[in-house]
Design a protein around this motif. Structure first.
Motif, PDB file in Angstrom:
ATOM      1  N   GLY A  66      59.512  60.874  34.858  1.00 31.76           N
ATOM      2  CA  GLY A  66      58.899  61.601  33.759  1.00 31.76           C
ATOM      3  C   GLY A  66      59.121  63.093  33.807  1.00 31.76           C
ATOM      4  N   ALA A  67      59.968  63.610  34.749  1.00 32.40           N
ATOM      5  CA  ALA A  67      60.279  65.024  34.759  1.00 32.40           C
ATOM      6  C   ALA A  67      61.191  65.337  33.581  1.00 32.40           C
ATOM      7  CB  ALA A  67      60.934  65.410  36.071  1.00 32.40           C
ATOM      8  N   TYR A  68      61.151  66.571  33.071  1.00 30.42           N
ATOM      9  CA  TYR A  68      61.902  66.932  31.868  1.00 30.42           C
ATOM     10  C   TYR A  68      62.758  68.158  32.109  1.00 30.42           C
ATOM     11  CZ  TYR A  68      59.086  63.642  29.189  1.00 30.42           C
ATOM     12  OH  TYR A  68      58.505  62.508  28.701  1.00 30.42           O
ATOM     13  N   GLU A  69      63.806  68.276  31.274  1.00 30.68           N
ATOM     14  CA  GLU A  69      64.677  69.443  31.284  1.00 30.68           C
ATOM     15  C   GLU A  69      65.009  69.798  29.844  1.00 30.68           C
ATOM     16  OE1 GLU A  69      68.309  68.445  33.200  1.00 30.68           O
ATOM     17  OE2 GLU A  69      68.872  66.905  31.750  1.00 30.68           O
ATOM     18  N   VAL A  70      65.639  70.973  29.651  1.00 28.12           N
ATOM     19  CA  VAL A  70      65.993  71.435  28.317  1.00 28.12           C
ATOM     20  C   VAL A  70      67.153  70.609  27.772  1.00 28.12           C
ATOM     21  CG1 VAL A  70      66.846  73.398  26.999  1.00 28.12           C
ATOM     22  CG2 VAL A  70      65.180  73.743  28.821  1.00 28.12           C
ATOM     23  N   ASP A  71      66.996  70.166  26.517  1.00 26.25           N
ATOM     24  CA  ASP A  71      68.045  69.405  25.832  1.00 26.25           C
ATOM     25  C   ASP A  71      68.846  70.379  24.964  1.00 26.25           C
ATOM     26  OD1 ASP A  71      69.658  67.702  24.467  1.00 26.25           O
ATOM     27  OD2 ASP A  71      68.050  66.482  23.583  1.00 26.25           O
ATOM     28  N   PRO A  72      70.111  70.617  25.290  1.00 28.77           N
ATOM     29  CA  PRO A  72      70.904  71.594  24.509  1.00 28.77           C
ATOM     30  C   PRO A  72      71.099  71.175  23.064  1.00 28.77           C
ATOM     31  CG  PRO A  72      72.297  70.399  26.063  1.00 28.77           C
ATOM     32  CD  PRO A  72      70.899  70.021  26.399  1.00 28.77           C
ATOM     33  N   LEU A  73      70.905  69.872  22.757  1.00 31.25           N
ATOM     34  CA  LEU A  73      71.092  69.406  21.386  1.00 31.25           C
ATOM     35  C   LEU A  73      69.772  69.316  20.624  1.00 31.25           C
ATOM     36  CD1 LEU A  73      73.701  66.544  21.992  1.00 31.25           C
ATOM     37  CD2 LEU A  73      74.119  68.934  21.395  1.00 31.25           C
ATOM     38  N   GLY A  74      68.666  69.665  21.280  1.00 34.12           N
ATOM     39  CA  GLY A  74      67.363  69.558  20.634  1.00 34.12           C
ATOM     40  C   GLY A  74      66.924  70.877  20.018  1.00 34.12           C
ATOM     41  N   CYS A  75      65.628  70.956  19.751  1.00 34.58           N
ATOM     42  CA  CYS A  75      65.062  72.156  19.121  1.00 34.58           C
ATOM     43  C   CYS A  75      65.322  73.374  20.005  1.00 34.58           C
ATOM     44  CB  CYS A  75      63.550  71.969  18.915  1.00 34.58           C
ATOM     45  SG  CYS A  75      62.760  73.429  18.209  1.00 34.58           S
ATOM     46  N   PRO A  76      65.856  74.466  19.449  1.00 32.73           N
ATOM     47  CA  PRO A  76      66.244  75.628  20.265  1.00 32.73           C
ATOM     48  C   PRO A  76      65.123  76.637  20.483  1.00 32.73           C
ATOM     49  CG  PRO A  76      66.951  75.964  18.009  1.00 32.73           C
ATOM     50  CD  PRO A  76      66.286  74.619  18.030  1.00 32.73           C
ATOM     51  N   ARG A  98      51.672  75.605  20.306  1.00 30.78           N
ATOM     52  CA  ARG A  98      52.708  74.582  20.421  1.00 30.78           C
ATOM     53  C   ARG A  98      52.567  73.485  19.362  1.00 30.78           C
ATOM     54  NH1 ARG A  98      54.065  71.151  25.910  1.00 30.78           N
ATOM     55  NH2 ARG A  98      55.713  69.844  25.031  1.00 30.78           N
ATOM     56  N   ASN A  99      51.338  72.958  19.215  1.00 32.28           N
ATOM     57  CA  ASN A  99      51.142  71.845  18.269  1.00 32.28           C
ATOM     58  C   ASN A  99      51.480  72.260  16.852  1.00 32.28           C
ATOM     59  OD1 ASN A  99      50.312  70.202  20.340  1.00 32.28           O
ATOM     60  ND2 ASN A  99      48.132  70.612  20.040  1.00 32.28           N
ATOM     61  N   GLU A 100      51.148  73.506  16.508  1.00 29.28           N
ATOM     62  CA  GLU A 100      51.417  73.982  15.152  1.00 29.28           C
ATOM     63  C   GLU A 100      52.918  73.961  14.858  1.00 29.28           C
ATOM     64  OE1 GLU A 100      50.613  78.008  12.498  1.00 29.28           O
ATOM     65  OE2 GLU A 100      49.706  77.770  14.479  1.00 29.28           O
ATOM     66  N   HIS A 101      53.734  74.396  15.843  1.00 26.86           N
ATOM     67  CA  HIS A 101      55.190  74.378  15.637  1.00 26.86           C
ATOM     68  C   HIS A 101      55.727  72.958  15.611  1.00 26.86           C
ATOM     69  CE1 HIS A 101      59.484  75.091  16.301  1.00 26.86           C
ATOM     70  NE2 HIS A 101      59.394  74.238  17.315  1.00 26.86           N
ATOM     71  N   GLU A 102      55.282  72.134  16.576  1.00 23.09           N
ATOM     72  CA  GLU A 102      55.866  70.804  16.722  1.00 23.09           C
ATOM     73  C   GLU A 102      55.518  69.893  15.556  1.00 23.09           C
ATOM     74  OE1 GLU A 102      54.486  69.642  20.551  1.00 23.09           O
ATOM     75  OE2 GLU A 102      56.044  70.777  21.638  1.00 23.09           O
ATOM     76  N   ASP A 103      54.366  70.134  14.892  1.00 26.88           N
ATOM     77  CA  ASP A 103      54.025  69.316  13.730  1.00 26.88           C
ATOM     78  C   ASP A 103      55.005  69.517  12.581  1.00 26.88           C
ATOM     79  OD1 ASP A 103      51.902  68.261  15.042  1.00 26.88           O
ATOM     80  OD2 ASP A 103      50.384  69.560  14.120  1.00 26.88           O
ATOM     81  N   SER A 104      55.651  70.721  12.536  1.00 30.57           N
ATOM     82  CA  SER A 104      56.584  70.991  11.438  1.00 30.57           C
ATOM     83  C   SER A 104      58.014  71.169  11.923  1.00 30.57           C
ATOM     84  CB  SER A 104      56.132  72.260  10.701  1.00 30.57           C
ATOM     85  OG  SER A 104      56.086  73.361  11.584  1.00 30.57           O
ATOM     86  N   CYS A 105      58.304  70.803  13.170  1.00 29.07           N
ATOM     87  CA  CYS A 105      59.633  71.010  13.757  1.00 29.07           C
ATOM     88  C   CYS A 105      60.679  70.146  13.044  1.00 29.07           C
ATOM     89  CB  CYS A 105      59.598  70.679  15.249  1.00 29.07           C
ATOM     90  SG  CYS A 105      61.189  70.947  16.083  1.00 29.07           S
ATOM     91  N   ASP A 106      61.841  70.761  12.739  1.00 34.34           N
ATOM     92  CA  ASP A 106      62.935  70.027  12.076  1.00 34.34           C
ATOM     93  C   ASP A 106      63.547  68.981  12.994  1.00 34.34           C
ATOM     94  OD1 ASP A 106      62.585  71.350   9.765  1.00 34.34           O
ATOM     95  OD2 ASP A 106      64.221  72.789  10.047  1.00 34.34           O
ATOM     96  N   TYR A 107      63.296  69.061  14.292  1.00 30.34           N
ATOM     97  CA  TYR A 107      63.878  68.101  15.245  1.00 30.34           C
ATOM     98  C   TYR A 107      62.901  66.978  15.579  1.00 30.34           C
ATOM     99  CZ  TYR A 107      67.688  71.431  15.919  1.00 30.34           C
ATOM    100  OH  TYR A 107      68.759  72.243  15.725  1.00 30.34           O
ATOM    101  N   ARG A 108      61.799  66.895  14.891  1.00 29.08           N
ATOM    102  CA  ARG A 108      60.813  65.841  15.147  1.00 29.08           C
ATOM    103  C   ARG A 108      61.336  64.503  14.635  1.00 29.08           C
ATOM    104  NH1 ARG A 108      56.420  63.953  12.080  1.00 29.08           N
ATOM    105  NH2 ARG A 108      56.881  65.564  10.530  1.00 29.08           N
TER     106      ARG A 108
END
Length: 614
Positions: free
Chosen positions: A145-155, A163-173
């Motif tokens: 369950g460890a995570y790293e930055v995804d170069p193809l995901g949200c920049p 955080r929740n405010e951005h992620e609710d409207s993120c184009d990569y959701r």
């Protein structure tokens, strides 16, 4: 996706700039892929990626779980831990003290909220904990369950608190096609384009039996020929009616369940009442027999008390316990009722037999104490509690919590002047030598009386607390503050002597021909010799603050009256310094006293003024 990355990202960045007033976000740089990675916690709310843009300070990490604080709390040992860690651990890892949560650590929570993290749609799970985790995060590397930055995901990186405010409207959701769950997963930015090409659009009347499935073009053509389209208003009305019936049925079910519950409770209460009634009848029988026995015992005690009182009276009349004069016993002769709040001050105008009383209801009432014994007038003008009253000639002066002194003409009972006297409430007033003295916080102001005007002559300083008591006698002014009585020469307005007391602030002062008497916050009455200034006695008996003192002097004897927070008045003989009588008629603290022609007037928190005579 790579081909459309450029324009899509530009659109997102523009939107972020417009919304910068709501939350702050940054575009990730190419080097961001090596930033510190934190694994999610195994909380009940599921796994949540938490990849920080920069390594958080060690001070923001819990010493129990070695991760950034989540819901930080301060414990009894003084250290800060995650709430869940504190509740699940028995001892502090620092000093082995028992852990008990005291309060939320809001300051640390706000600092953590200001840390920047990568959008969770710009993170991906690492393979065996490798990837972006650095050596400083070795404690979580290798955990599932460890995570790293995804170069193809949200920049974007955003503050943890937004955080929740951005992620609710993120184009990569990730989203699902609303037409068919079988469609491949989509990103929010691609949903609109997909809907235009989707081959699984259903007729809006599919729930009524229409089997159409097609794309956008065929959907519009189908609506023109769909047999349900012409009935949509009827179908909608039917649905609405059916929904209303369902709601009504649900409400009825709830009402029935509630009535059943109430019926069960009523049955239980009825059974309990029956049992209680049986018990009460039994207790009543027992109490009745016991009361009969107590009544007989009370009659025997009353007979013994009468015999004892007769014996004491005989001893008094014989002079064994001192002279007994029934004429000196003060009795309550009447009560003035009318104020709508506690009475804080009293003043007597002997020439016209008028009594003035000031109250928390912001008014001054004028009472006839000679003929009608009624309120003649109510004087209104203050915006605060009336705390002090004083008479000089035909003028009445009133001091209030509104920091003013109002001048009243006693003949007309009209207001003739208002003076902004102090920066704090005016606690006490006294007049002498054609001057008015007003006491407040750490200050006494001296005013020259010029007609209806008050001209400030001098301010007496060097006082350590509220001046609640002022008395003028002959050529001296006596002021009381915290454990101190200062004696001022009225002609030079200089302090000539200081008396040190005990028992807290001085609330009241009285001066007789031979003594200086003061009442204190801690229930005591101190007595000094007026000539030698030596303390000769401390009178005890009250169990509350001594708010007021008054003196009635005759050629034969001098009596001092004291009023207290304990609701009582006491009569003290200054010849032998003993309490000769306790007066108990008020229903609240007694706060003010005044004397006139051998009569005593007392004001109290019960909003009444009582008249006492021998």
């Amino acid at each position: 996706m790579e081909a459309s990355f450029g324009p899509t990202f530009s659109a997102v960045a523009a939107g972020a700039k417009e919304g910068s007033s709501t939350y702050k976000q940054h575009r990730r740089t190419p080097s961001s892929s090596s930033t510190l990675t934190y694994s999610p916690r195994d909380d009940d709310d599921g796994m949540e990626p938490q990849v920080f843009a920069e390594q958080p300070s060690v001070k923001l990490c819990c010493q129990l779980c070695c991760s950034v604080f989540k819901d930080p709390v301060i414990t009894t040992c003084g250290h800060t831990f995650c709430r869940r860690c504190a509740l699940s651990s028995d001892k502090c890892p620092v000093d082995a003290a028992k852990l008990t949560v005291v309060v939320n650590n809001i300051a640390v929570a706000e600092q953590i909220g200001e840390l920047f993290v990568h959008c969770k749609y710009g993170c991906r799970a690492t393979a065996n904990g490798a990837g972006g985790a650095t050596a400083s995060n070795a404690t979580v590397a290798g955990k599932p369950g460890a995570y790293e930055v995804d170069p193809l995901g949200c920049p974007f990186t955003i503050k943890l608190s937004t955080r929740n405010e951005h992620e609710d409207s993120c184009d990569y959701r990730p989203v699902r096609c609303p037409n068919n769950p079988s469609c491949p997963p989509l990103l929010t930015m691609n949903l609109e384009a997909h809907l235009k090409e989707c081959e699984h659009i259903k007729c809006p009347h599919s729930k009524y039996g229409c089997t159409f499935i097609g794309n956008q073009d065929t959907y519009e053509t189908h609506l023109e020929v769909c047999k349900f389209e012409g009935l949509k208003e009827f179908l909608q009305q039917t649905d609405d009616r059916f929904h209303e019936m369902q709601l009504t049925l649900s409400q009825k079910d709830q009402d029935i369940a509630f009535l059943r519950s109430m019926l069960g409770k009523l049955s239980e209460k009825l059974d309990q009442l029956e049992k209680n009634m049986e018990l009460k009848f039994d207790v009543l029988d027992e109490n009745q027999s016991k009361l009969s026995e107590d009544l007989m015992e009370f009659r025997r005690d009353a007979s013994m008390l009468n015999d004892e009182l007769s014996h004491i009276n005989a001893r008094l009349n014989m002079g064994i316990l001192g002279s007994y004069d029934p004429q000196q016993i003060f009795k309550c002769k009447g009560t003035f009722v009318g104020h709508q709040g506690p009475v804080w001050c009293l003043c007597v105008y002997s020439t016209g037999d008028l009594l003035f009383s000031g109250s928390s209801d912001k008014t001054i009432k004028v009472w006839d104490t000679c003929t009608t014994y009624k309120c003649q007038k109510t004087l209104e003008g203050h915006d605060g509690i009336v705390l002090a009253l004083c008479i000089q000639g035909n003028r009445l002066y009133s001091g209030s919590a509104d920091c003013t002194i109002i001048v009243w003409d006693i003949q007309t009972l009209q207001k003739v002047n208002t003076i902004r006297a102090h920066d704090n409430p005016v606690c006490t007033l006294v007049s002498s030598h054609n001057m008015l003295f007003s006491g407040s916080l750490k200050a006494i102001k001296v005013w020259d009386i010029v007609g209806t005007e008050l001209k400030l002559k001098k301010e007496l300083t060097g006082l350590n607390h509220w001046v609640r008591a002022l008395v003028a006698s002959q050529n001296h002014l006596y002021s009381g503050s915290y454990q101190t009585i200062k004696i001022w020469d009225i002609r030079s307005l200089e302090c000539v002597h200081v008396l040190q007391t005990s028992g807290g602030s001085v609330y009241s002062i009285a001066v007789t021909n031979h003594h200086i008497v003061c009442g204190t916050y801690e229930n005591l009455i101190h007595v000094w010799d007026i000539e030698s200034k030596e303390q000769v006695r401390t009178l005890t008996g009250h169990v509350g603050t001594v708010y007021a003192l008054a003196v009635i002097a005759t050629p034969d004897q001098t009596k001092v009256f004291s009023a207290s927070y304990d609701r009582s008045l006491r009569v003290w003989s200054m010849d032998n310094m003993i309490c000769t009588q306790t007066l108990l008629r008020h229903q609240g603290s007694v706060t003010a006293l005044a004397v006139s022609r051998g009569r005593l007037f007392s004001g109290a928190v019960d909003s009444t003024v009582k008249v006492w005579t021998c």
